[in-house]
Design an enzyme around this catalytic site. Structure first.
Site, mmCIF file in Angstrom:
data_model
loop_
_atom_site.group_PDB
_atom_site.id
_atom_site.type_symbol
_atom_site.label_atom_id
_atom_site.label_comp_id
_atom_site.label_asym_id
_atom_site.label_seq_id
_atom_site.Cartn_x
_atom_site.Cartn_y
_atom_site.Cartn_z
ATOM 1 N N LYS A 141 3.892 -13.501 -4.530
ATOM 2 C CA LYS A 141 2.740 -14.317 -4.911
ATOM 3 C C LYS A 141 3.177 -15.418 -5.875
ATOM 4 C CE LYS A 141 -0.364 -10.422 -4.064
ATOM 5 N NZ LYS A 141 -0.613 -10.760 -2.658
ATOM 6 N N THR A 175 3.798 -8.012 -9.429
ATOM 7 C CA THR A 175 4.631 -8.304 -8.267
ATOM 8 C C THR A 175 5.476 -9.528 -8.547
ATOM 9 O OG1 THR A 175 4.641 -8.800 -5.896
ATOM 10 C CG2 THR A 175 2.853 -9.732 -7.177
ATOM 11 N N THR A 228 -10.979 -2.472 4.540
ATOM 12 C CA THR A 228 -10.603 -3.150 3.299
ATOM 13 C C THR A 228 -11.833 -3.548 2.506
ATOM 14 O OG1 THR A 228 -8.633 -3.997 4.418
ATOM 15 C CG2 THR A 228 -9.240 -5.047 2.354
ATOM 16 N N HIS A 255 -2.339 -9.956 -8.615
ATOM 17 C CA HIS A 255 -2.857 -11.280 -8.266
ATOM 18 C C HIS A 255 -2.926 -12.214 -9.471
ATOM 19 C CE1 HIS A 255 -4.020 -10.646 -4.064
ATOM 20 N NE2 HIS A 255 -4.296 -9.408 -4.425
ATOM 21 N N THR A 274 13.837 3.910 -3.333
ATOM 22 C CA THR A 274 13.625 2.505 -2.993
ATOM 23 C C THR A 274 14.913 1.718 -3.206
ATOM 24 O OG1 THR A 274 11.282 2.563 -3.555
ATOM 25 C CG2 THR A 274 12.343 0.406 -3.583
ATOM 26 N N THR A 275 15.271 0.893 -2.238
ATOM 27 C CA THR A 275 16.459 0.058 -2.382
ATOM 28 C C THR A 275 16.235 -0.976 -3.472
ATOM 29 O OG1 THR A 275 16.938 0.326 -0.034
ATOM 30 C CG2 THR A 275 18.010 -1.506 -1.158
#
Length: 221
Positions: free
Chosen positions: A59, A56, A174, A28, A88-89
């Site tokens: 975001k 990531t 969550t 984040h 993983t591709t």
């Protein structure tokens, strides 16, 4: 989910004392914090003390995909032994090119980060002015406490159906039961007028939501 930040320096001190590796989730934060968008650890001058950074390309960077950053030896070990990576591709060239352009831009541009901070503070101030239950938050993640899953989903649905505004409801597991909330994320592209429209819509719906009465604000100072 609370918009809080880890005590990174203390954790790094503890790891150094016991010879442990350090790992930080900056999903984040990358792109949004630090002079070059490296995240909270970079902002606080602690990036060199963290062994593994998880981030990531979605975001803030606006594409898709995840990554870790660390020493060459550590990345080689994970590349060789992690089944989640092996099967993983890989990213499509167009996505990789878009991610690279985003990273390069946010390494040197402060415009988006400055505008983002301004929009976040404007949103928080507007929610406080309406006495809506803003939870304490250190970051750009703005949680609005509802405290009931059914009413949380009702508020989210009504925002979308009546006002065309999508705010995700966050429920158990969550977050703990009784702390269900709307999690608001504002971007540098949101105008003050749009933020004010959101706050007016929330104020109107709060009056209609029985569990939200009477209004109660949580100190966010």
């Amino acid at each position: 989910m609370d918009g809080d930040e880890a005590p990174i320096a203390n954790i790094c001190d503890l790891a150094a004392e016991h010879g442990a590796l350090t790992y930080i989730d900056e999903v984040h934060a990358v792109g949004l914090y630090g002079p070059r968008g490296g995240g909270i650890a970079e902002r606080d001058g602690l990036a060199d003390r963290v062994d593994i950074v998880n981030g990531t390309l979605a975001k803030a960077f606006g594409v898709m995909g995840g990554y870790i950053a660390g020493s060459r030896a550590l990345c080689d070990a994970i590349r060789s032994y992690a089944p989640g990576f092996i099967f993983t591709t890989s990213l499509a060239p167009s996505i990789a090119a878009g991610a690279l352009a985003s990273v390069r831009h946010l390494k040197v541009s402060q415009v988006e980060r400055v505008r983002h901070r301004e929009r976040v503070e404007f949103l928080k101030a507007s929610l406080r002015a309406m006495q809506l239950p803003l939870m304490p938050t250190e970051s750009h993640i703005v949680p609005l406490l509802v405290g009931d899953p059914a009413h949380c989903r009702w508020l989210s649905n009504e925002l979308m159906e009546r006002f065309g505004i999508y705010i995700q409801p966050i429920d158990y597991p969550t977050v703990p039961r009784g702390t269900e909330r709307l999690r608001i994320i504002v971007t540098p592209q949101h105008s003050q007028a749009e933020i004010q429209s959101l706050c007016r819509a929330l104020g109107e719906l709060w009056q209609e939501c029985p569990i939200c009465e009477p209004r109660h604000a949580i100190a966010a100072e």
